[in-house]
Design an enzyme around this catalytic site. Structure first.
Site, short mmCIF file in Angstrom:
data_model
loop_
_atom_site.label_atom_id
_atom_site.label_comp_id
_atom_site.label_asym_id
_atom_site.label_seq_id
_atom_site.Cartn_x
_atom_site.Cartn_y
_atom_site.Cartn_z
N THR A 188 0.88 -1.17 0.00
CA THR A 188 0.00 0.00 0.00
C THR A 188 0.92 1.21 0.00
O THR A 188 2.01 1.16 0.59
CB THR A 188 -0.94 0.07 1.24
OG1 THR A 188 -0.13 0.23 2.41
CG2 THR A 188 -1.81 -1.16 1.39
N HIS A 189 0.52 2.26 -0.65
CA HIS A 189 1.34 3.47 -0.75
C HIS A 189 2.76 3.17 -1.22
O HIS A 189 3.71 3.79 -0.77
CB HIS A 189 1.38 4.22 0.59
CG HIS A 189 0.03 4.43 1.18
ND1 HIS A 189 -0.80 5.46 0.78
CD2 HIS A 189 -0.67 3.72 2.09
CE1 HIS A 189 -1.94 5.38 1.45
NE2 HIS A 189 -1.90 4.33 2.25
N SER A 193 19.65 -1.46 -22.48
CA SER A 193 20.03 -0.06 -22.63
C SER A 193 21.13 -0.01 -23.68
O SER A 193 21.99 -0.87 -23.73
CB SER A 193 20.55 0.49 -21.30
OG SER A 193 21.38 1.61 -21.54
N ASN A 244 15.34 -4.03 -18.73
CA ASN A 244 14.23 -3.10 -18.49
C ASN A 244 12.86 -3.73 -18.79
O ASN A 244 12.75 -4.57 -19.68
CB ASN A 244 14.41 -1.85 -19.34
CG ASN A 244 15.63 -1.04 -18.92
OD1 ASN A 244 15.99 -1.02 -17.75
ND2 ASN A 244 16.29 -0.42 -19.88
#
Ligand code: ARG
Length: 441
Positions: free
Chosen positions: A159-160, A280, A288
């Protein structure tokens, strides 16, 4: 073709179209995708004409044979539709005239491009519903095997954006992906309901005085009924709006799921397979989450398409307006886009794995068992707010000592005046399983 030769123009129309205006305004580059639907719709219309005595059996057979042959001929390259027509409907009728001669002039009896294009679009949307459903099913199948592979993996629920509570991998996947997609799939049944009525017989806006049998054409196309109101039949696109809304909501759900994976990957809890990871161009160590970032980005396009379609209709009166021509590009993009994203998520589900050990470390570091310890105290008779305060103090004391709740020993618990049997409450795996058991079906 010069405008004056176009079969959809008369002396009253006012001469030839400016070639640049024709090139700018034609929908052929977009609606040539409706070729097959348009031929199918025309075949059904010819059947309605024959049933109404407006063409003979022989005329009907000539028209139907030509119309049925066209999609194959275009696909093989044997026929190339003229590019200088206003849309696929005119390009087909103009080819038909060359292919079968004067009898082609009877095809458009009792019909307008307005009911014709509405019919084509409904047929296309009907197929689109099936394709979206089957691609959702493919994702659900892939999700099921991901859940089986991760049956006993424990991970943090956030959460958050902070570690919150231990949970089980199948429960997370169900909440993040499976249940939302199942609800989206169910919504498509509503689109199908709105596709039930045939527009053929609506004509331009007021039907026709000719005895075209629209029950015959409706049935031939698999619609439940002919139009109940010509104005509504030709001018409404509610089915398409709902379909594009479902695409937008699927986009939202896939984007949200992608955001979860991106977060888990950035916290080192997920390993992305090389098959779906980006590199990259400069940093040799990168792996990624490109697939998930692109799916999240596509979600924005789906919301945009919904708005594009809504505002295309905004402010228009009932019936047909040339503005409606712009609907198809948006609808096609929404359906293509969402099917591609669903397919990418299906592929991703065999190309990313949760890492059990880093997940466990994250749970420990994040004191994810705090609520479980608190509930252990409540189960032993303590009032919740007292337990909440006690555990909060324990967390603070441990952190001050550079430690975590999970590092408490039975002796530590006793020293804090707590039952040493609560030690099992500090095991994130036990906690996750106990919590998941409440949602077992
Ligand atoms: N190209 C038009 C469209 O896609 C076809 C309908 C034309 N009808 C008309 N009344 N001009 O909407």
């Amino acid at each position: 073709m010069s405008g004056s030769k176009s079969i959809a123009r008369t002396a009253a129309t006012g001469g030839a179209l400016d070639p640049e205006f024709l090139e700018w305004s034609t929908s052929l580059p977009i609606d040539r995708r409706l070729l097959e639907e348009d031929c199918r719709g025309s075949v059904a219309h010819v059947q309605g004409l024959r049933a109404g005595g407006l063409v003979t059996d022989a005329e009907a057979e000539t028209l139907i044979a030509a119309l049925e042959s066209l999609p194959g001929k275009v696909a093989s390259g044997a026929v190339v539709l003229r590019a200088d027509e206003e849309d696929v409907h005119m390009a087909i009728e103009s080819w038909l005239r060359e292919a079968v001669g004067d009898v082609a002039g009877k095809l458009h009896t009792g019909r307008s491009r307005n009911d014709q294009v509405a019919t084509d679009l409904k047929l296309w949307c009907r197929d689109a519903v099936l394709r979206v459903e089957s691609q959702i099913d493919a994702v659900l199948t892939a999700a099921q095997s991901w859940a089986q592979r991760h049956d006993s993996v424990v991970l943090p629920a956030y959460t958050h954006r902070q570690v919150a509570i231990p949970t089980m991998a199948p429960l997370w996947l169900e909440g993040a992906l499976t249940l939302p997609l199942q609800r989206d799939r169910a919504l498509l049944a509503g689109v199908r309901e709105e596709l039930a009525e045939s527009p053929l017989g609506g004509g331009a806006v007021g039907g026709t005085t000719l005895p075209v049998d629209t029950a015959v054409s409706a049935k031939a196309l698999g619609f439940e009924r002919p139009p109940v109101n010509p104005l509504d039949a030709i001018g409404q696109r509610d089915h398409a709006l709902l379909l594009v809304f479902v695409c937008a909501r699927i986009g939202l759900h896939l984007g949200r799921f992608s955001a979860d994976i991106i977060e888990l990957a950035s916290d080192g809890l997920v390993k992305l397979g090389g098959a779906i990871a980006g590199g990259s161009s400069m940093m040799p160590h990168k792996r990624n989450p490109d697939l998930f970032e692109l799916v999240r980005g596509q979600s924005a396009l789906r919301q945009g398409e919904l708005v594009q379609l809504m505002v295309t209709f905004q402010g228009l009166g009932a019936g047909y307006h040339r503005d409606l021509q712009q609907d198809k590009e948006v609808i096609f993009a929404a359906v293509d886009g969402v099917i591609n994203c669903l397919r990418m998520i299906e592929i991703s589900l065999s190309n990313f794995e949760l890492l059990p050990e880093p997940c466990l470390q994250s749970l420990i570091r994040g004191d994810a068992v705090a609520t479980d310890l608190c509930e252990g105290l409540v189960a032993g008779g303590m009032a919740f707010r007292d337990a909440y305060g006690k555990v909060g103090a324990l967390v603070a004391a441990q952190r001050d000592a550079g430690k975590r709740l999970a590092e408490l020993t039975a002796a530590d618990l006793e020293a804090a005046g707590l039952d040493p049997a609560l030690l099992e409450r500090l095991d994130p795996t036990v906690a996750a399983k106990r919590r998941a058991a409440r949602f077992a079906r």
